[in-house]
Design an enzyme around this catalytic site. Structure first.
Site, short mmCIF file in Angstrom:
data_model
loop_
_atom_site.label_atom_id
_atom_site.label_comp_id
_atom_site.label_asym_id
_atom_site.label_seq_id
_atom_site.Cartn_x
_atom_site.Cartn_y
_atom_site.Cartn_z
CG HIS A 1 -2.14 1.33 0.95
ND1 HIS A 1 -1.32 2.53 1.52
CD2 HIS A 1 -2.87 1.32 1.25
CE1 HIS A 1 -2.86 3.01 1.16
NE2 HIS A 1 -3.69 1.92 1.20
CG ASP B 1 -0.84 5.78 3.16
OD1 ASP B 1 0.03 7.33 2.72
OD2 ASP B 1 -2.02 5.48 3.19
CE LYS B 2 1.35 1.33 7.44
NZ LYS B 2 1.66 1.09 8.57
CD GLU C 1 7.37 12.70 8.85
OE1 GLU C 1 6.25 11.81 8.29
OE2 GLU C 1 7.24 13.20 9.95
CD GLU D 1 13.47 19.30 12.63
OE1 GLU D 1 13.58 20.45 12.66
OE2 GLU D 1 13.79 19.23 14.14
CE LYS E 1 -7.60 0.68 2.23
NZ LYS E 1 -8.37 1.32 1.93
CG PHE F 1 -6.64 -3.17 -7.25
CD1 PHE F 1 -5.70 -2.42 -7.69
CD2 PHE F 1 -7.17 -3.17 -6.05
CE1 PHE F 1 -5.26 -0.87 -6.06
CE2 PHE F 1 -6.05 -3.01 -5.16
CZ PHE F 1 -5.10 -1.21 -5.39
CG ASP G 1 -3.66 7.38 -3.13
OD1 ASP G 1 -3.87 8.73 -3.28
OD2 ASP G 1 -4.17 7.17 -2.29
CB ALA G 2 -0.19 10.65 -3.66
NE ARG H 1 -1.55 9.38 3.23
CZ ARG H 1 -2.27 9.95 2.26
NH1 ARG H 1 -3.07 11.07 2.01
NH2 ARG H 1 -1.46 9.26 0.84
CE LYS H 2 -4.32 3.32 5.44
NZ LYS H 2 -4.78 5.01 4.57
CE LYS I 1 6.17 10.94 14.76
NZ LYS I 1 4.90 10.61 15.22
CE LYS J 1 12.45 12.21 16.42
NZ LYS J 1 14.24 12.48 16.73
CG ASP K 1 4.49 11.08 18.75
OD1 ASP K 1 3.57 11.38 19.21
OD2 ASP K 1 4.75 12.06 17.84
#
Length: 404
Positions: free
Chosen positions: A16, A18-19, A44, A57, A176, A250, A258-259, A264-265, A285, A289, A291
């Protein structure tokens, strides 16, 4: 608590878009930590048609110091990105590991962030940002994960294994899944709906007008077979609604379709919607961090609480302020399933693990190149294996039982 209901979770494959971005970002984290265990990374990634862009960074001894790249460092970063895309399996005209355009916009970490995070004098290492983090565990599955997400991940993992092993010829990397389960008495008992959309080789579709009914049946039969193998016996019934590529063709997928963006997941990465999420993404990260690291320790603590038999479900929230070492709050909710008072658990947990950024990293051994493996098919519910997925260990069970 409701005991009878339907619940749904989704997953996405390693291909995918995003992955793809998450895995490239974590490949950069691993590269830097392999050079410098104290590296600072916030990487990122954006992916689109035949293009990969990095931004963020960094600070890393032997790679990027005093505003300058070490000899060969830029080439190593690009090689890590290309190797990630090659491993996933993209060799398509619209996205190919050898030919995509690569752009690196990583730059030095802000000195204003570094001053709050770094140890100095009598000052302990502070959190890399403010935020709230959640950990969750449930006894629905052997891995203490929500069943809907657990099976969503497993379906796509099995399909990826078959694709890499060339057991089937028609699967492409992007996919998916979605699993809806009926709960009765708070326990998952059957699947009411199962969905898989998978990128496929040319021709393996049929929309009533175009495509091949025979080739589509071959793809659908394969996917249904994977679903049947993954879900427990009896979960798929004659009333289960099964959708395989419900939109039809598909063939164009991944970053060409798709970008993709890092982070995002986050619901796929965590608990499939069965638990809150604090908002921060993990991939890209380094473990200073919170997060990432505090979400890992919150999962670790919640899993040990459930594994110790203190609750059937457990949610833990931690909160931090940038530059401050100790958490601002610790919250435990056992959702009415606990055998001991939640306030007692809240008081005990900081005695078992120091919940500062450095304490977390030390306890779980996070300053190692272990992160790309977590960037697809969930950060939680994985098998602890040496240095990998240390937050999935249940080595606090005896201490929890003894104290409570």
């Amino acid at each position: 608590m409701r005991s009878d209901y339907l619940f749904t979770s989704e997953s996405v494959s390693e291909g995918h878009p995003d992955k793809v971005a998450d895995q490239i970002s974590d490949a950069v984290v691993d590269l830097f930590l392999s050079k410098d265990p104290e590296a600072r990374v916030a990487c990122e990634t954006m992916t689109t048609t035949n293009k990969v862009v990095l931004a963020g960074e960094i600070r890393c001894k032997g790679v990027f110091e005093n505003g300058h790249w070490a000899e060969g460092a830029l080439e190593e970063i690009e090689a890590a990105a290309r190797a990630t895309v090659k491993r996933i399996g993209y060799e398509q005209s619209g996205f190919h590991w050898q030919t995509f355009e690569f752009e690196n916009n990583l730059h030095a970490q802000s000195a204003h962030i570094a001053q709050g995070v770094d140890e100095s004098g009598n000052k302990d290492e502070g959190a890399g940002d403010q935020g709230i983090m959640f950990g969750y565990a449930t006894d629905e599955t052997p891995d203490y994960m929500p069943a809907t997400l657990y099976y969503s991940h497993r379906i796509l993992e099995k399909m990826a294994e078959d694709r890499h092993a060339k057991a089937v010829s028609f699967l492409e990397p992007d996919a998916k899944s979605q699993v809806t389960l009926q709960y009765e008495g708070g326990v998952p008992v059957r699947a009411t709906a199962l969905v898989v959309s998978t990128q496929h080789a040319p021709g393996y579709f049929y929309d009533g007008n175009e495509g091949s009914p025979e080739l589509y049946k071959e793809l659908r039969d394969y996917v249904v077979g994977v679903m049947t193998d993954v879900l427990p016996d009896g979960f798929i019934t004659g009333e289960t609604k099964i959708y395989v590529n419900p939109t039809g063709r598909f063939e164009i997928g991944g970053p060409d379709g798709d970008a993709g963006l890092t982070g995002r997941k986050i619901i796929v990465d965590t608990y499939g919607g069965a638990s809150p999420h604090g908002g921060g993404a993990f991939s890209g990260k380094d473990p200073t961090k919170v997060d990432r690291s505090a979400a890992y320790i919150a999962r670790y603590l919640a899993k040990n609480v459930v594994a110790a038999g203190l609750a059937k479900r457990c949610t833990i929230q931690l909160s931090y302020a940038i530059g401050i070492a100790e958490p601002l709050s610790i919250y435990v909710d056992t959702h009415g399933t606990g055998t001991v008072d939640e306030a007692k658990i809240e008081a005990l947990l900081p005695q078992l693990v120091r919940l500062t950024p450095k304490g977390i990293r030390t306890h779980l051994g996070l300053n190692k190149p272990i992160y790309q493996a977590s960037a697809a098919y969930g950060h939680f519910g994985r098998k602890a294996d040496g240095d990998f997925f240390s937050w999935e260990k249940t080595d606090l069970v005896d201490q929890l039982k003894a104290a409570l």
